[in-house]
Design a protein around this motif. Structure first.
Motif: not given
Length: 184
Positions: A27-33, A39-43, A47-50
């Motif tokens: 959810r944090m990685n999908a937050n535009p802020q 470069p982009n938000m993450l799915t 995020s799991d891969g990170l």
């Protein structure tokens, strides 16, 4: 010190990642802020891969990007940690400190407090000699944290993983040595 933490600061605990961090992290990685200077938000899968990359790095090197929680209520607030630089920009293999906090935890001093605790651990426990940090030149909030923890600007570079023409391509580079940190 609480046994669930690798190390801690006054308000924050640093620990390995848990399965129940995955939803909040995605959810944090999908937050535009939160992702404004990336470069982009993450799915969810990205995020799991990170998290898996962070955990593998910790297993292999004995340090990494740790999940950080607020001790008073064990709320997951994001990450702060150490990572070997994996791209070639003249300092490949050096150790960087980085952070990403959920925006509901911004402007409360957590990034600075956590980064200082991380540097204490890097220099005092791990015995590292130098830590770098970098961010897009547009990311003034993160650059301010670098300054607050005693790092000094060492220059600028074009991030090799970002496309030419990207407003995020130009990065600032900050450094601090163990000796400099001891004098602050």
């Amino acid at each position: 010190m609480d046994g669930r933490y690798i190390f801690e600061s006054e308000r924050l605990g640093f620990r390995r990642w848990k399965a129940d961090d995955r939803g909040a992290f995605a959810r944090m990685n999908a937050n535009p802020q939160v992702m404004e200077y990336f470069p982009n938000m993450l799915t969810q899968a990205e995020s799991d891969g990170l998290i898996e990359r962070f955990e593998q790095h910790t297993d292999e090197r004995g340090f990494g990007i740790w999940a950080v929680e607020r001790k008073e209520d064990v709320a997951f607030i994001g990450f702060i940690g150490l990572l070997e630089v994996g791209f070639d920009a003249g300092f490949q293999g050096a150790v960087e400190i980085g952070w990403r906090l959920d925006n509901k935890f911004w402007k409360q001093g957590y990034a600075t407090e956590g980064a200082k605790a991380c540097l204490d651990y890097a220099f005092g426990v791990l015995g590292l000699n130098e830590i770098l940090s970098f961010t897009a030149t547009l990311n003034h909030p993160s650059e301010t944290v670098m300054q607050r923890i005693g790092m000094k600007k060492a220059g600028e570079f074009d991030h090799p993983k970002l496309k030419d023409g990207s407003p995020l391509k130009r990065h600032v580079l900050y450094k601090i040595t163990a000796a400099e940190y001891a004098l602050r």
